[in-house]
Design a protein around this motif. Structure first.
Motif, PDB file in Angstrom:
ATOM      1  N   SER A 338       8.008  -3.021   9.082  1.00  0.00           N
ATOM      2  CA  SER A 338       8.138  -1.764   8.354  1.00  0.00           C
ATOM      3  C   SER A 338       6.782  -1.331   7.802  1.00  0.00           C
ATOM      4  O   SER A 338       5.996  -2.167   7.334  1.00  0.00           O
ATOM      5  CB  SER A 338       9.126  -1.928   7.198  1.00  0.00           C
ATOM      6  N   PRO A 339       6.475  -0.030   7.839  1.00  0.00           N
ATOM      7  CA  PRO A 339       5.215   0.446   7.244  1.00  0.00           C
ATOM      8  C   PRO A 339       5.184   0.259   5.729  1.00  0.00           C
ATOM      9  O   PRO A 339       4.135   0.438   5.099  1.00  0.00           O
ATOM     10  CB  PRO A 339       5.187   1.929   7.620  1.00  0.00           C
ATOM     11  N   MET A 340       6.296  -0.103   5.130  1.00  0.00           N
ATOM     12  CA  MET A 340       6.356  -0.310   3.691  1.00  0.00           C
ATOM     13  C   MET A 340       5.969  -1.721   3.285  1.00  0.00           C
ATOM     14  O   MET A 340       5.916  -2.036   2.087  1.00  0.00           O
ATOM     15  CB  MET A 340       7.760   0.002   3.173  1.00  0.00           C
ATOM     16  N   CYS A 341       5.703  -2.598   4.242  1.00  0.00           N
ATOM     17  CA  CYS A 341       5.379  -3.991   3.921  1.00  0.00           C
ATOM     18  C   CYS A 341       4.128  -4.086   3.043  1.00  0.00           C
ATOM     19  O   CYS A 341       3.127  -3.418   3.298  1.00  0.00           O
ATOM     20  CB  CYS A 341       5.147  -4.791   5.202  1.00  0.00           C
ATOM     21  N   GLY A 342       4.206  -4.917   2.012  1.00  0.00           N
ATOM     22  CA  GLY A 342       3.031  -5.160   1.187  1.00  0.00           C
ATOM     23  C   GLY A 342       3.342  -5.098  -0.293  1.00  0.00           C
ATOM     24  O   GLY A 342       4.502  -5.039  -0.711  1.00  0.00           O
ATOM     25  N   LEU A 343       2.280  -5.107  -1.087  1.00  0.00           N
ATOM     26  CA  LEU A 343       2.385  -5.103  -2.549  1.00  0.00           C
ATOM     27  C   LEU A 343       2.126  -3.697  -3.069  1.00  0.00           C
ATOM     28  O   LEU A 343       1.134  -3.071  -2.724  1.00  0.00           O
ATOM     29  CB  LEU A 343       1.364  -6.071  -3.157  1.00  0.00           C
ATOM     30  N   GLU A 344       3.012  -3.209  -3.895  1.00  0.00           N
ATOM     31  CA  GLU A 344       2.846  -1.922  -4.568  1.00  0.00           C
ATOM     32  C   GLU A 344       2.532  -2.198  -6.033  1.00  0.00           C
ATOM     33  O   GLU A 344       3.367  -2.728  -6.770  1.00  0.00           O
ATOM     34  CB  GLU A 344       4.123  -1.090  -4.437  1.00  0.00           C
ATOM     35  N   ASP A 345       1.310  -1.864  -6.453  1.00  0.00           N
ATOM     36  CA  ASP A 345       0.902  -2.191  -7.825  1.00  0.00           C
ATOM     37  C   ASP A 345       0.515  -0.966  -8.637  1.00  0.00           C
ATOM     38  O   ASP A 345      -0.243  -1.061  -9.610  1.00  0.00           O
ATOM     39  CB  ASP A 345      -0.260  -3.185  -7.806  1.00  0.00           C
ATOM     40  N   SER A 346       1.032   0.203  -8.272  1.00  0.00           N
ATOM     41  CA  SER A 346       0.690   1.418  -9.012  1.00  0.00           C
ATOM     42  C   SER A 346       1.629   1.663 -10.193  1.00  0.00           C
ATOM     43  O   SER A 346       1.338   2.510 -11.039  1.00  0.00           O
ATOM     44  CB  SER A 346       0.713   2.634  -8.077  1.00  0.00           C
ATOM     45  N   ASN A 347       2.757   0.956 -10.260  1.00  0.00           N
ATOM     46  CA  ASN A 347       3.674   1.099 -11.383  1.00  0.00           C
ATOM     47  C   ASN A 347       3.380   0.045 -12.444  1.00  0.00           C
ATOM     48  O   ASN A 347       2.548  -0.839 -12.254  1.00  0.00           O
ATOM     49  CB  ASN A 347       5.124   0.970 -10.910  1.00  0.00           C
ATOM     50  N   ARG A 348       4.086   0.106 -13.544  1.00  0.00           N
ATOM     51  CA  ARG A 348       3.903  -0.882 -14.613  1.00  0.00           C
ATOM     52  C   ARG A 348       4.186  -2.284 -14.098  1.00  0.00           C
ATOM     53  O   ARG A 348       3.443  -3.228 -14.394  1.00  0.00           O
ATOM     54  CB  ARG A 348       4.834  -0.549 -15.783  1.00  0.00           C
ATOM     55  N   GLU A 349       5.262  -2.435 -13.319  1.00  0.00           N
ATOM     56  CA  GLU A 349       5.603  -3.711 -12.728  1.00  0.00           C
ATOM     57  C   GLU A 349       5.453  -3.612 -11.209  1.00  0.00           C
ATOM     58  O   GLU A 349       5.860  -2.630 -10.605  1.00  0.00           O
ATOM     59  CB  GLU A 349       7.032  -4.102 -13.103  1.00  0.00           C
ATOM     60  N   MET A 350       4.886  -4.636 -10.625  1.00  0.00           N
ATOM     61  CA  MET A 350       4.583  -4.620  -9.192  1.00  0.00           C
ATOM     62  C   MET A 350       5.845  -4.859  -8.366  1.00  0.00           C
ATOM     63  O   MET A 350       6.830  -5.428  -8.837  1.00  0.00           O
ATOM     64  CB  MET A 350       3.543  -5.692  -8.875  1.00  0.00           C
ATOM     65  N   THR A 351       5.772  -4.426  -7.120  1.00  0.00           N
ATOM     66  CA  THR A 351       6.869  -4.596  -6.174  1.00  0.00           C
ATOM     67  C   THR A 351       6.319  -5.168  -4.877  1.00  0.00           C
ATOM     68  O   THR A 351       5.295  -4.692  -4.372  1.00  0.00           O
ATOM     69  CB  THR A 351       7.556  -3.251  -5.867  1.00  0.00           C
ATOM     70  N   PHE A 352       6.982  -6.178  -4.351  1.00  0.00           N
ATOM     71  CA  PHE A 352       6.625  -6.715  -3.035  1.00  0.00           C
ATOM     72  C   PHE A 352       7.745  -6.364  -2.065  1.00  0.00           C
ATOM     73  O   PHE A 352       8.929  -6.584  -2.338  1.00  0.00           O
ATOM     74  CB  PHE A 352       6.444  -8.232  -3.080  1.00  0.00           C
ATOM     75  N   VAL A 353       7.348  -5.802  -0.914  1.00  0.00           N
ATOM     76  CA  VAL A 353       8.323  -5.308   0.055  1.00  0.00           C
ATOM     77  C   VAL A 353       7.982  -5.853   1.439  1.00  0.00           C
ATOM     78  O   VAL A 353       6.808  -5.932   1.814  1.00  0.00           O
ATOM     79  CB  VAL A 353       8.335  -3.759   0.103  1.00  0.00           C
ATOM     80  N   CYS A 354       9.002  -6.230   2.183  1.00  0.00           N
ATOM     81  CA  CYS A 354       8.817  -6.555   3.600  1.00  0.00           C
ATOM     82  C   CYS A 354      10.069  -6.133   4.346  1.00  0.00           C
ATOM     83  O   CYS A 354      11.145  -5.980   3.769  1.00  0.00           O
ATOM     84  CB  CYS A 354       8.527  -8.039   3.812  1.00  0.00           C
ATOM     85  N   GLY A 355       9.919  -5.914   5.636  1.00  0.00           N
ATOM     86  CA  GLY A 355      11.068  -5.490   6.430  1.00  0.00           C
ATOM     87  C   GLY A 355      10.661  -5.119   7.840  1.00  0.00           C
ATOM     88  O   GLY A 355       9.507  -5.281   8.245  1.00  0.00           O
ATOM     89  N   ILE A 356      11.634  -4.615   8.586  1.00  0.00           N
ATOM     90  CA  ILE A 356      11.413  -4.225   9.979  1.00  0.00           C
ATOM     91  C   ILE A 356      12.025  -2.871  10.242  1.00  0.00           C
ATOM     92  O   ILE A 356      12.850  -2.368   9.471  1.00  0.00           O
ATOM     93  CB  ILE A 356      12.016  -5.264  10.954  1.00  0.00           C
ATOM     94  N   GLU A 357      11.628  -2.270  11.347  1.00  0.00           N
ATOM     95  CA  GLU A 357      12.220  -1.015  11.794  1.00  0.00           C
ATOM     96  C   GLU A 357      12.505  -1.101  13.284  1.00  0.00           C
ATOM     97  O   GLU A 357      11.922  -1.908  13.993  1.00  0.00           O
ATOM     98  CB  GLU A 357      11.288   0.167  11.517  1.00  0.00           C
ATOM     99  N   GLY A 358      13.431  -0.244  13.731  1.00  0.00           N
ATOM    100  CA  GLY A 358      13.758  -0.215  15.148  1.00  0.00           C
ATOM    101  C   GLY A 358      15.076  -0.884  15.461  1.00  0.00           C
ATOM    102  O   GLY A 358      15.684  -1.547  14.626  1.00  0.00           O
TER     103      GLY A 358
END
Length: 358
Positions: A338-358
């Motif tokens: 998934s293009p969303m894979c990775g660490l999102e640290d722009s919010n107060r609390e961070m989010t880690f996301v992984c996944g697939i598409e197709g």
């Protein structure tokens, strides 16, 4: 670079701290406006390209896009410049090297940069007046936010349709499946805070925003007590303070603004959510499934936790040799990570996301 002494500090400001960063050849200076509490971070450097921005905490508690629409409308004329779109006039006429405005999930910022001192001063006047003394004309709200128009402007018998700069922008942005997926994911990761909502605005909700709501949001959030100024370059901090005080701050008193962003509650067990999204009529739906998982982590402003999150994300996902990325690329249940894979640290609390598409 000359040291800042007490005699060189503007009387309306107090110096909180300073720190030399030798590797960047600059001095970080932090000040606070005595009357309003507004903060100023100045990065003193031997560089002719001077940079300014003013940022405000903006915490919308709905998806009407009020912060985003306000960012646009605030630049459509002000007390000192009661003309149509002074911002875009300056883009065409200015010698700026950068000029923009941004809305994020919990802040709005107005930055610019210029290598010409006179041009910098002109832009500073426009920006400060637009942010703190905006006209907020109802017609500008209709243009930037939403309004009803005939589908065919020259045919009053045609259907009425919604139009608006932000409305049309967000219709395009939210038509992407990954945008819808991210918004759906964050709404479940953050069920009670501002991050639950789409700060840019959901098209179906943008039309619910009234002009009075916009003005109320402006009066509550666009105040120096809720602002931070930042500058970079070879213009001394005192000269910036003189401009800030003269052009804006002297007209304000301190305001106690309660805008808390609290830590999100943690779940006792994983939750599973399934949601569809629209495709074009007749479009094949094969290989258009997205499966993602998200975890709420620690504070993004905690340098230790942020470094740990970045390191973990890099180890797991940086390239095809990384274990998690390799598993996502070679699995039979999807075609690609998934293009969303990775660490999102722009919010107060961070989010880690992984996944697939197709």
């Amino acid at each position: 670079m000359a040291a800042v002494t007490e005699t060189t500090i503007h009387p309306a400001f107090e110096k909180l701290r300073s720190h030399r960063i030798g590797t960047l050849n600059l001095e970080v200076e932090e000040y606070r406006h005595k009357k309003t509490g507004a903060r100023h971070l100045h990065l003193a450097a031997d560089n002719d390209e001077n940079v300014f921005f003013v940022a405000l905490r903006t915490f919308p508690m709905d998806s009407t896009g009020v912060a985003h629409i306000l960012e646009h409308t605030a630049l459509c004329g002000s007390e000192r410049y009661p003309v149509r779109d002074p911002f875009f006039m300056m883009i065409r006429r200015s010698l700026n090297t950068f000029m923009n405005a941004f809305t994020s999930s919990d802040w709005t910022a107005y930055p610019f940069a210029s290598m010409n001192r006179k041009d910098f001063d002109n832009l500073l006047q426009v920006y400060l007046d637009s942010v703190f003394f905006s006209r907020l004309d109802p017609l500008d709200f209709a243009q930037e936010g939403h309004r009803l128009e005939f589908d065919k402007p020259d045919d009053p018998k045609s259907d009425l349709v919604y139009k608006g700069v932000v409305y049309n922008e967000m219709k395009g942005a939210m038509s992407a499946p990954t945008s819808q997926l991210w918004q759906n994911l964050t709404s479940h990761l953050f069920p009670t805070t501002t991050y639950h909502f789409n700060s840019g605005g959901e098209p179906d909700h943008i039309v619910d925003l009234s002009y009075d709501d916009l003005v109320k949001f402006y009066k509550h959030h666009y105040h120096p007590s809720n602002a931070i100024f930042a500058t970079y370059g070879n213009i001394p901090a005192r000269e910036h303070h003189e401009k800030f005080e003269e052009l804006a701050l002297k007209r304000f008193d301190r305001l106690d603004i309660e805008l808390p962003v609290r830590d999100e509650k943690r779940l006792f067990a994983p939750i599973r959510v399934e949601q569809g999204y629209a495709v074009s009529e007749g479009e094949d739906t094969a290989n258009k499934t997205h499966i993602v998982m998200g975890w709420l982590l620690g504070h993004s402003f905690d340098l230790q936790e942020n470094l740990e999150g970045q390191l973990l994300s890099a180890v797991l996902l940086e390239n095809s040799a990384s274990p998690l990325m390799r598993a996502l690329e070679t699995t039979d249940i999807g075609h690609a990570p998934s293009p969303m894979c990775g660490l999102e640290d722009s919010n107060r609390e961070m989010t880690f996301v992984c996944g697939i598409e197709g």
